[in-house]
Design an enzyme around this catalytic site. Structure first.
Site, mmCIF file in Angstrom:
data_model
loop_
_atom_site.group_PDB
_atom_site.id
_atom_site.type_symbol
_atom_site.label_atom_id
_atom_site.label_comp_id
_atom_site.label_asym_id
_atom_site.label_seq_id
_atom_site.Cartn_x
_atom_site.Cartn_y
_atom_site.Cartn_z
ATOM 1 N N ASN A 113 0.849 -1.188 0.000
ATOM 2 C CA ASN A 113 0.000 0.000 0.000
ATOM 3 C C ASN A 113 0.887 1.241 0.000
ATOM 4 O OD1 ASN A 113 -1.648 2.155 0.543
ATOM 5 N ND2 ASN A 113 -2.911 1.067 2.040
ATOM 6 N N ASP A 114 1.068 1.799 -1.183
ATOM 7 C CA ASP A 114 1.897 2.995 -1.383
ATOM 8 C C ASP A 114 1.555 4.144 -0.456
ATOM 9 O OD1 ASP A 114 3.698 2.599 -3.427
ATOM 10 O OD2 ASP A 114 2.250 3.047 -5.011
ATOM 11 N N THR A 115 0.325 4.169 0.015
ATOM 12 C CA THR A 115 -0.144 5.338 0.757
ATOM 13 C C THR A 115 -0.133 5.111 2.261
ATOM 14 O OG1 THR A 115 -2.473 4.692 0.710
ATOM 15 C CG2 THR A 115 -1.654 5.947 -1.180
#
Ligand code: GLC
Length: 784
Positions: free
Chosen positions: A469-471
């Site tokens: 999850n990049d965020t």
């Protein structure tokens, strides 16, 4: 309302109304020269690299949407009326319109007042050019004279510069014209873009402003409106390619014009592909190439939409993601991102059986981004081979490494060996970024060691800039932030690596990895079990994320699915975890990623990027389709065929064809995300085509529902299906043989195999052997 349908006989998606709620696209080319084409002829082209070798222009965020593209205007010499057979850019009403997106090509046909035009766009296999093959037909009962005007707008090769340094690019690009050939050249740089045509053009234009007129738009260019080409030569400004032909047709008569657009004015190529006979041959070769690709695995099940996806459109999409990663679509402008290590690592998983050589090359490139300590660059620019940290450089105070990138490469590499049997690949020496080359085997060992050596709270893997999850940017350096998901991914990677080393006869390494796997699995099961389900990790203060005690984000999908994919949860806990996700996150369009979403003023620094999105969007409680695919795998691993199939259908874009006005994106390819139940536009999808959803939806469908999985020693056939599927068939190519598999389900079970016969003989165990004999083998599987 629906805007088209899938045509099984031609494998095409047929768009029947040009005003689709978003441009519905297709990809041209085989990963070298190529581009995007929409259902109204919009789109752009590039050669090898959409940022640095852009060939034609596209205006993102423009009004009207989806311009420019690859256009041919028609003008009736007598009535002076003009239109576009592709609908755009003139947007005149057409009597008939149809766009057929097929594997590697798109044909758009439109007719108006008895004149029809069909244009097929494709890239001849192995060539660095694109062909537009136009057939013009007079369906009326009188002689007609039609003028045609092609239109292509060239880009400066550096597509970013093309948008930002207009002063410079606008002075150095100039045009040259010879009969049947327009080139864009520059005395400062080696640029030799070309637009060429067959037949006998009666005029041409190369200067955009001369052709269109300063105060006109592409819907009504002055040259077309007046019917007089200006033979303009652009000395600066915006260079286009446009040829005018004048065609007189008797009733029922047709004529073909072929156009070529290319980043190099190669005489042989121009001569060849402005000859209709050569164009026909190339189009046939393209069809053969796609036939071979798509024949590597086909299924025939009671679910027709699943068949259409697994046999045709999902593998088409997988090829595009392997080629272009996340760089060039209608959503990713092709200006910044190179290829993602995490993304491309996962893209290899789905199509290694179909294009093993390309997968090996991709893995070689990605392993070459690894550092001595085992982590990798986050992204790479394939033309230069240079890597960088990608989005992490926006926040240099946070860790400049990701906890998951290197682990996906372990999964991809083991899968490659299982599929091909090519253990020599493991001995191949590949560079590191910062030390001497070492064999792939050692790259794998270092990847696993990196995770082992970077731990956060409770001994879970440390989060780094983010995990999958990049965020989720919760690691600010205290050393506490941790990721349960990376822990589960690590378990899966260890398990795969253990199998690999055992296969290589390296028992002690295999045992070591099994012990590491068991230890991490026990640890996760112990510290991350929240009572009813698994929590997701810790922030920099050591506060749990995705746990029942949290205010927002009390449950996350990935923690539940990956507890099963990572082999952490036993059957009971796995069922509990997936049921909790089902109850709290599942909707008719798939699983929301978290619930409840963060609903805060400003953003939460302790979490990061997720909280920049409004509730229900993207990672903040949207339906993140890539993550949804793991629910299919998880349900199948639990033996729950009903749910696995239900989850597959929830995501299958063809299931949403009738709500295209709500869904917006193409019903034949996966989108990255759908707005979640807490969003006012719940059900609306975006970012289609270049998404990890493609690869994992294919893996989920073929390896878990259908259950055909490669192993080191053969093919496992282990379906998990709805109880009412009484039989289905699969054709699968594997290590030089073709397996014709029939699965019977006489007792209406959801999983479990009672008996396997190969070429009429019952076999022991569940692994269908390797034959490598070029023959076809019959496999009969009886479930029970
Ligand atoms: C995007 C990125 C991918 C990431 C996902 C979840 O799809 O391309 O790398 O895993 O978002 O954040």
């Amino acid at each position: 309302m629906s805007y088209g349908h899938y045509d099984e006989s031609t494998r095409e998606y047929v768009v029947t109304d040009p005003e689709t709620p978003r441009p519905w696209t297709n990809y041209l080319g085989e990963g070298v020269y190529g581009g995007i084409v929409t259902n109204t002829g919009g789109g752009y082209s590039f050669h090898e690299d959409p940022r640095n070798q852009r060939v034609t222009r596209y205006r993102y965020n423009a009004i009207p949407r989806d311009q420019p593209g690859r256009y041919v205007y028609f003008r009736d010499a007598e009535s002076e009326e003009f239109w576009s057979p592709t609908y755009q850019p003139v947007k005149a009403d057409l009597d008939d319109y149809e766009c057929r997106h097929g594997p590697g090509y798109t044909t758009i046909e439109g007719s108006n007042d008895g004149i029809s035009g069909a244009i097929t766009y494709f890239v001849p296999p192995g060539e660095t050019c694109e062909v537009w093959d136009l057939e013009l037909t007079n369906d009326s009962d009188r002689e007609r004279t039609i003028e045609t005007y092609s239109y292509v707008e060239f880009s400066f090769p550096d597509a970013y510069m093309d948008q930002t340094n207009l002063d410079w690019t606008g002075q150095i690009m100039q045009a040259d014209a010879a009969p049947n050939r327009i080139t864009m050249v520059s005395s400062a740089m080696e640029i030799d873009y070309v637009h060429a045509t067959s037949g006998h053009p009666v005029g041409f234009d190369t200067d955009r402003e001369e052709f269109v007129g300063i105060y006109e738009g592409l819907e009504s260019p002055e040259v077309v409106a007046k019917g007089t080409p200006r033979d303009s030569i652009s000395t600066h400004g915006n260079v286009i390619g446009s040829f005018t032909h004048e065609i007189t047709l008797e009733p029922g008569e047709s004529e073909r014009i072929v156009y070529l657009t290319a980043p190099e004015a190669d005489d042989d190529v121009i001569e060849e592909y402005t000859d209709p006979a050569a164009v026909d041959e190339a189009f046939e070769a393209l069809g053969d190439d796609w036939d071979d690709y798509l024949a590597t695995m086909t299924v025939d099940t009671p679910d027709e939409n699943l068949n259409a996806m697994l046999n045709v459109w999902n593998p088409i999409q997988c090829r595009s993601t392997l080629y272009w990663s996340r760089s060039a679509s209608l959503y990713q402008a092709g200006l910044g991102r190179g290829m993602g290590t995490r993304d491309s690592g996962q893209d290899t998983l789905s199509i290694v059986h179909a294009v093993p050589d390309q997968v090996r090359e991709t893995l070689e490139m990605l392993w070459g981004l690894q550092f001595e300590d085992g982590h990798t660059w986050h992204q790479v620019y394939p033309l230069s081979g240079e890597g960088d940290v990608g989005i992490a450089n926006e926040e240099p105070e946070k860790p400049q490494w990701f906890s998951d990138d290197h682990l996906w490469l372990v999964l991809g590499t083991v899968q490659y060996v299982k599929e091909t049997g090519d253990t020599d690949f493991l001995d191949r020496e590949i560079d590191f970024e910062d030390t001497d080359p070492a064999p792939v085997r050692e790259h794998i060992e270092r990847a696993l060691a990196f995770t082992d050596e970077h731990r956060g709270k409770d001994g879970l893997p440390r989060l780094g800039y983010s995990d999958w999850n990049d965020t989720l940017n919760a690691d600010h350096g205290s050393g506490k932030a941790a990721s349960m998901m990376t822990g589960a991914l690590y378990c899966r990677a260890l398990d795969e690596a253990a199998g690999l080393f055992e296969h290589l006869g390296k028992e002690s390494t295999a045992n070591e990895y099994r012990a590491d796997r068991d230890a991490m699995a026990e640890l996760i099961d112990d510290v991350a079990w929240d009572g009813d389900y698994y929590m997701r990790g810790y922030d920099d203060d050591g506060t749990p994320i995705g746990a029942s005690e949290s205010e927002f984000n009390q449950i996350t999908l990935n923690a539940q699915t990956w507890s099963i994919l990572g082999g952490i949860a036993d059957q009971d806990r796995g069922e509990q975890a997936l049921s909790a996700a089902h109850d709290r996150l599942n909707t008719e369009y798939g699983f929301a990623l978290i619930d409840p979403p963060y609903d805060v003023e400003g953003t939460l620094d302790s979490i990061g990027g997720t909280t920049t999105y409004p509730p229900g969007a993207k990672e903040n409680g949207g339906i993140f389709c890539h993550a949804h695919t793991w629910s299919i795998v998880a349900a199948a691993m639990l033996g729950d065929g009903e749910r696995a199939h239900q989850y597959y259908r929830q995501l299958n874009p063809l299931e949403h064809e009738d709500i295209a006005d709500q869904r917006l994106t193409e019903p034949y390819v996966y989108s990255q995300n759908v707005l979640g139940p807490t969003h006012p536009d719940f059900g609306e999808a975006s970012n289609s085509w270049l998404t990890g959803t493609a690869s994992w939806a294919y893996v989920a469908g073929t390896q878990y529902l259908i259950g055909v999985r490669p192993t080191f020693d053969g093919l496992v056939v282990d379906p998990t299906i709805p109880a009412d599927w009484d039989a289905f068939e699969v054709t699968r190519e594997f290590r030089g043989a073709t397996y014709e598999i029939t699965v019977e389900n006489p007792d209406s079970v959801e999983s479990g195999v009672a008996e396997i016969e190969v070429d009429g003989e019952e076999i022991d165990g569940d692994v269908v052997p390797v034959f490598e004999d070029g023959d076809t083998h019959d496999v009969r599987v009886v479930m029970g």
